[in-house]
Design a protein around this motif. Structure first.
Motif, PDB file in Angstrom:
ATOM      1  N   ASP A  69       0.845  -1.194   0.000  1.00  0.00           N
ATOM      2  CA  ASP A  69       0.000   0.000   0.000  1.00  0.00           C
ATOM      3  C   ASP A  69       0.880   1.245   0.000  1.00  0.00           C
ATOM      4  N   PRO A  70       0.807   2.082  -1.042  1.00  0.00           N
ATOM      5  CA  PRO A  70       1.647   3.286  -1.080  1.00  0.00           C
ATOM      6  C   PRO A  70       1.418   4.216   0.106  1.00  0.00           C
ATOM      7  N   ASN A  71       0.217   4.235   0.688  1.00  0.00           N
ATOM      8  CA  ASN A  71      -0.065   5.118   1.827  1.00  0.00           C
ATOM      9  C   ASN A  71       0.665   4.692   3.089  1.00  0.00           C
ATOM     10  N   ALA A  72       1.230   3.461   3.102  1.00  0.00           N
ATOM     11  CA  ALA A  72       1.932   3.000   4.302  1.00  0.00           C
ATOM     12  C   ALA A  72       3.230   3.766   4.532  1.00  0.00           C
ATOM     13  N   THR A  73       3.676   4.528   3.562  1.00  0.00           N
ATOM     14  CA  THR A  73       4.920   5.300   3.713  1.00  0.00           C
ATOM     15  C   THR A  73       4.678   6.605   4.477  1.00  0.00           C
ATOM     16  N   THR A  74       3.436   7.038   4.572  1.00  0.00           N
ATOM     17  CA  THR A  74       3.134   8.339   5.188  1.00  0.00           C
ATOM     18  C   THR A  74       3.683   8.472   6.607  1.00  0.00           C
ATOM     19  N   PRO A  75       3.483   7.488   7.520  1.00  0.00           N
ATOM     20  CA  PRO A  75       4.031   7.658   8.871  1.00  0.00           C
ATOM     21  C   PRO A  75       5.547   7.812   8.883  1.00  0.00           C
ATOM     22  N   LEU A  76       6.249   7.118   7.973  1.00  0.00           N
ATOM     23  CA  LEU A  76       7.703   7.244   7.943  1.00  0.00           C
ATOM     24  C   LEU A  76       8.132   8.666   7.573  1.00  0.00           C
ATOM     25  N   VAL A  77       7.457   9.239   6.607  1.00  0.00           N
ATOM     26  CA  VAL A  77       7.818  10.591   6.171  1.00  0.00           C
ATOM     27  C   VAL A  77       7.587  11.586   7.315  1.00  0.00           C
ATOM     28  N   ASN A  78       6.461  11.478   7.988  1.00  0.00           N
ATOM     29  CA  ASN A  78       6.159  12.412   9.083  1.00  0.00           C
ATOM     30  C   ASN A  78       7.085  12.210  10.281  1.00  0.00           C
ATOM     31  N   ALA A  79       7.427  10.952  10.583  1.00  0.00           N
ATOM     32  CA  ALA A  79       8.325  10.702  11.714  1.00  0.00           C
ATOM     33  C   ALA A  79       9.728  11.205  11.406  1.00  0.00           C
ATOM     34  N   ALA A  80      10.177  11.067  10.179  1.00  0.00           N
ATOM     35  CA  ALA A  80      11.512  11.526   9.816  1.00  0.00           C
ATOM     36  C   ALA A  80      11.630  13.038   9.936  1.00  0.00           C
ATOM     37  N   SER A  81      10.532  13.735   9.739  1.00  0.00           N
ATOM     38  CA  SER A  81      10.586  15.202   9.852  1.00  0.00           C
ATOM     39  C   SER A  81      10.801  15.648  11.294  1.00  0.00           C
ATOM     40  N   LEU A  82      10.576  14.757  12.261  1.00  0.00           N
ATOM     41  CA  LEU A  82      10.785  15.081  13.675  1.00  0.00           C
ATOM     42  C   LEU A  82      12.231  14.853  14.117  1.00  0.00           C
ATOM     43  N   TRP A  83      13.015  14.257  13.275  1.00  0.00           N
ATOM     44  CA  TRP A  83      14.402  13.939  13.650  1.00  0.00           C
ATOM     45  C   TRP A  83      15.247  15.207  13.698  1.00  0.00           C
ATOM     46  N   GLY A  84      15.976  15.358  14.820  1.00  0.00           N
ATOM     47  CA  GLY A  84      16.975  16.414  14.897  1.00  0.00           C
ATOM     48  C   GLY A  84      16.694  17.552  15.823  1.00  0.00           C
ATOM     49  N   PRO A  85      15.545  18.237  15.748  1.00  0.00           N
ATOM     50  CA  PRO A  85      15.359  19.444  16.560  1.00  0.00           C
ATOM     51  C   PRO A  85      15.409  19.191  18.060  1.00  0.00           C
ATOM     52  N   VAL A 118      12.787  14.529  22.033  1.00  0.00           N
ATOM     53  CA  VAL A 118      11.457  13.903  21.981  1.00  0.00           C
ATOM     54  C   VAL A 118      11.143  13.481  20.558  1.00  0.00           C
ATOM     55  N   GLY A 119      11.401  14.346  19.617  1.00  0.00           N
ATOM     56  CA  GLY A 119      11.174  14.008  18.217  1.00  0.00           C
ATOM     57  C   GLY A 119      12.026  12.826  17.781  1.00  0.00           C
ATOM     58  N   ASP A 120      13.250  12.760  18.282  1.00  0.00           N
ATOM     59  CA  ASP A 120      14.126  11.647  17.925  1.00  0.00           C
ATOM     60  C   ASP A 120      13.574  10.324  18.448  1.00  0.00           C
ATOM     61  N   VAL A 121      13.030  10.331  19.679  1.00  0.00           N
ATOM     62  CA  VAL A 121      12.466   9.107  20.243  1.00  0.00           C
ATOM     63  C   VAL A 121      11.261   8.658  19.449  1.00  0.00           C
ATOM     64  N   ILE A 122      10.379   9.607  19.093  1.00  0.00           N
ATOM     65  CA  ILE A 122       9.201   9.251  18.286  1.00  0.00           C
ATOM     66  C   ILE A 122       9.625   8.635  16.962  1.00  0.00           C
ATOM     67  N   PHE A 123      10.643   9.229  16.362  1.00  0.00           N
ATOM     68  CA  PHE A 123      11.119   8.712  15.073  1.00  0.00           C
ATOM     69  C   PHE A 123      11.637   7.281  15.221  1.00  0.00           C
ATOM     70  N   VAL A 124      12.462   7.012  16.214  1.00  0.00           N
ATOM     71  CA  VAL A 124      13.039   5.685  16.394  1.00  0.00           C
ATOM     72  C   VAL A 124      11.952   4.647  16.654  1.00  0.00           C
ATOM     73  N   VAL A 125      10.988   4.974  17.534  1.00  0.00           N
ATOM     74  CA  VAL A 125       9.913   4.027  17.841  1.00  0.00           C
ATOM     75  C   VAL A 125       9.074   3.743  16.598  1.00  0.00           C
ATOM     76  N   ASP A 126       8.807   4.762  15.816  1.00  0.00           N
ATOM     77  CA  ASP A 126       7.954   4.572  14.650  1.00  0.00           C
ATOM     78  C   ASP A 126       8.630   3.744  13.557  1.00  0.00           C
ATOM     79  N   ILE A 127       9.928   3.975  13.347  1.00  0.00           N
ATOM     80  CA  ILE A 127      10.585   3.186  12.297  1.00  0.00           C
ATOM     81  C   ILE A 127      10.697   1.722  12.733  1.00  0.00           C
ATOM     82  N   LEU A 128      10.819   1.466  14.043  1.00  0.00           N
ATOM     83  CA  LEU A 128      10.852   0.083  14.512  1.00  0.00           C
ATOM     84  C   LEU A 128       9.478  -0.572  14.346  1.00  0.00           C
ATOM     85  N   GLY A 129       8.413   0.164  14.670  1.00  0.00           N
ATOM     86  CA  GLY A 129       7.070  -0.389  14.520  1.00  0.00           C
ATOM     87  C   GLY A 129       6.756  -0.704  13.065  1.00  0.00           C
TER      88      GLY A 129
END
Length: 600
Positions: A511-527, A530-541
């Protein structure tokens, strides 16, 4: 009055039979012998002339005193009878004083016709002298030296007849009878003598020029394992049978488990997606670049293993004691060819399809249920994953994988397989290793859920026989620079390239829409952390939701045989009916038509 043969008067008028005997000396031997001889005029020590070319390893410095040629000619014994006159119908007559090396058939033809090249022996016509000066007899054979000029003319005509060969057939020339000699007796027609001599010459020439057709090799059918090898694999098969009963692994021919973890799995991932939604990760992200599609223009069919055979071989590397579908072990001396390096993390086995093709399958990270037999290798494999992702180097596991494929290729050649019969596959880390081997060797295959690699080549194998099957939303697929989603966590996206591209074309499934959470989580990386933790948990899930072989089996319409935790993941997106039975070219063509074939 009877004259002695030594009488000068007799020498001036030789009867015709002596002329023909001399002709047989010069031509009969040339048609039957495999050695080369040429007219030679060495001259004196001060003369610039040199002897003509020789086929012998040693140089002939002139006539020898021996009256017998001790060299054995093809198809004949080296006996004294070879040096005797066999009469006018024998086709050979050797002078008792002629000890020069004889000439092959093709070169005899060149004496009479210098324009006709002697192909089998690669001789040049310029190396053969036709008409040496008549006043320098030192380089001529004794038989010709004793013959009158008219005999030499007759010999030249006869060799012209013998040399006229077309495609191994003799063209006889109409040779008119000679004018009567001084005695008044007409000479016999040379036409009756040309047939037996040229027939021998044609046979000799055709035997040299006949091309040899190589016999194609037929692969040896896979041999069964030896009793010792079967005994060594027995513990793994017993353990796998227990795991099948517990619904950890599956097999088409194995026991069916009374346990079903599928409902529990679906409940867990449904909860995970709710957490993503609460964090806003399911919202439509900013516009993302679209990877350039690849139009497949190659053949629509090809002799390769099928998608299901590749997937089952890759999944079998996760199953202790597992055997992929209808494949058989590729054996050498009763043992399956396999390789394991616990320190580098490389592990692989070679299998043979019913169609006579070899699949080298590489093991993915952790080795699945192989952890029960070798848990240490999982640590090495995780370190290898990190090395490829966070550095620009090539890990030892990749070079070990390449070395194993080369060993399989060498053994396969001994059993009659060609390089085109060898393919590679793997899942996750195994697909990474398969990518690298395909890039370095040019073999075809399919890698499942493999990231990009650090070694690049022009074109990145877009039109090669290797394909990467990637699932939308799988984190591993996007650890690359030719698929946008995880930037800025990974290096910048470059359409059809970058520093970590895939090798081989990319087929997207799910499903092409399954990529959406990855794109949004990656945008939280760096600043912030908290954003880094969300990103790591989401890519593992998302990794566990889309990455495991059971999910590719679902989208490709393949029944896992074998499979490890086939229920782990989320069955999302369309099922590509018929993909499982396709070969590599058929898969590329189908994905190209569907718009899911991506340029690496």
């Amino acid at each position: 009055m009877v004259h002695d043969s030594r009488c000068p008067k007799s020498a001036r008028r030789l009867p015709p039979r002596y002329g023909l005997a001399v002709v047989a000396v010069g031509i009969g031997i040339a048609g039957a012998s495999g050695h080369a001889v040429a007219w030679a005029d060495p001259g004196t020590a001060d003369s610039p002339r040199t002897t003509a070319s020789h086929s012998s390893a040693t140089t002939d410095h002139g006539p020898k005193k021996s009256t017998q040629d001790h060299r054995t000619r093809p198809g004949r014994s080296s006996t004294k009878d070879d040096t005797q006159d066999k009469g006018p119908t024998g086709g050979t007559a050797v002078s008792d004083t002629d000890t020069k090396p004889t000439q092959p058939a093709a070169e005899t033809a060149n004496i009479a016709n210098p324009q006709q090249d002697s192909t089998p022996t690669q001789r040049k016509p310029s190396a053969v002298r036709q008409d040496p000066a008549p006043d320098t007899p030192t380089g001529k054979s004794h038989a010709v030296q004793a013959a009158p000029t008219r005999v030499r003319a007759a010999a030249k005509q006869l060799t012209t007849v013998a040399a006229t060969l077309t495609g191994g057939t003799i063209k006889t020339q109409a040779t008119e009878p000679k004018q009567p000699d001084a005695t008044g007796a007409p000479q016999p027609s040379l036409k009756t003598k040309a047939i037996p001599l040229t027939a021998k010459l044609a046979a000799a020439t055709s035997s040299v020029e006949a091309p040899s057709t190589p016999t194609p090799s037929t692969p040896t059918p896979p041999q069964p394992l030896s009793p010792i090898a079967k005994l060594a694999e027995l513990p793994g098969r017993v353990i796998n049978s227990v795991l099948q009963a517990l619904d950890i692994t599956v097999s088409a021919n194995g026991p069916k488990s009374p346990i079903n973890f599928q409902p529990v799995d679906e409940a867990l991932f449904a909860a995970f997606r709710r957490v993503e939604a609460s964090l806003g990760l399911d919202k439509t992200p900013a516009a993302q670049p679209t990877p350039p599609p690849l139009t497949y223009t190659g053949p629509a069919t090809g002799k390769t293993p099928t998608v299901s055979q590749f997937l089952n071989a890759a999944a079998a590397e996760y199953v202790l004691g597992g055997t992929p579908g209808d494949l058989k072990p590729f054996t050498v001396n009763g043992k399956q060819m396999q390789s394991t390096n616990t320190l580098s993390g490389e592990s692989a086995k070679a299998w043979v399809t019913p169609q006579g093709q070899i699949i080298v399958a590489y093991q993915g990270t952790t080795g699945g249920t192989n952890l029960l037999a070798n848990p240490v290798i999982a640590v090495s494999q995780i370190i290898t994953d990190a090395q490829v992702i966070f550095t620009n180097t090539t890990p030892q596991a990749f070079t070990d994988s390449l070395a194993f494929e080369q060993q399989v290729a060498a053994e396969a050649a001994k059993q009659g397989y060609s390089q085109d019969d060898i393919f590679v596959t793997g899942h996750s880390l195994g697909g990474w290793e398969a990518e690298y081997v395909a890039q370095q060797t040019g073999v075809g295959g399919i890698g499942f859920e493999s990231p990009g690699i650090n070694t690049t080549v022009p074109g990145n194998g877009a039109n090669s026989g290797f394909v990467n099957v990637e699932t939308y939303g799988d984190t591993a697929a996007y650890f690359s620079t030719d698929l946008p989603a995880l930037q800025p966590f990974v290096p910048p996206y470059v359409p059809g390239g970058g520093t970590k591209p895939h090798y081989g074309s990319i087929v997207m499934i799910g499903d092409p829409n399954a990529t959406t959470p990855l794109v949004n989580a990656a945008s939280l990386w760096g600043p912030n952390p908290v954003g880094d933790v969300i990103f790591v948990v989401d890519i593992l899930g998302n990794f566990f939701e889309h990455h495991l072989p059971g999910m590719q089996a679902y989208n490709l319409g393949v029944t896992p045989d074998p499979g490890v935790v086939p229920w782990l993941g989320a069955t999302m997106g369309p099922v590509e009916s018929g993909y499982g039975d396709m070969t590599i070219p058929e898969l590329q063509k189908a994905a190209s038509d569907a718009g899911t074939l991506i340029t690496p």
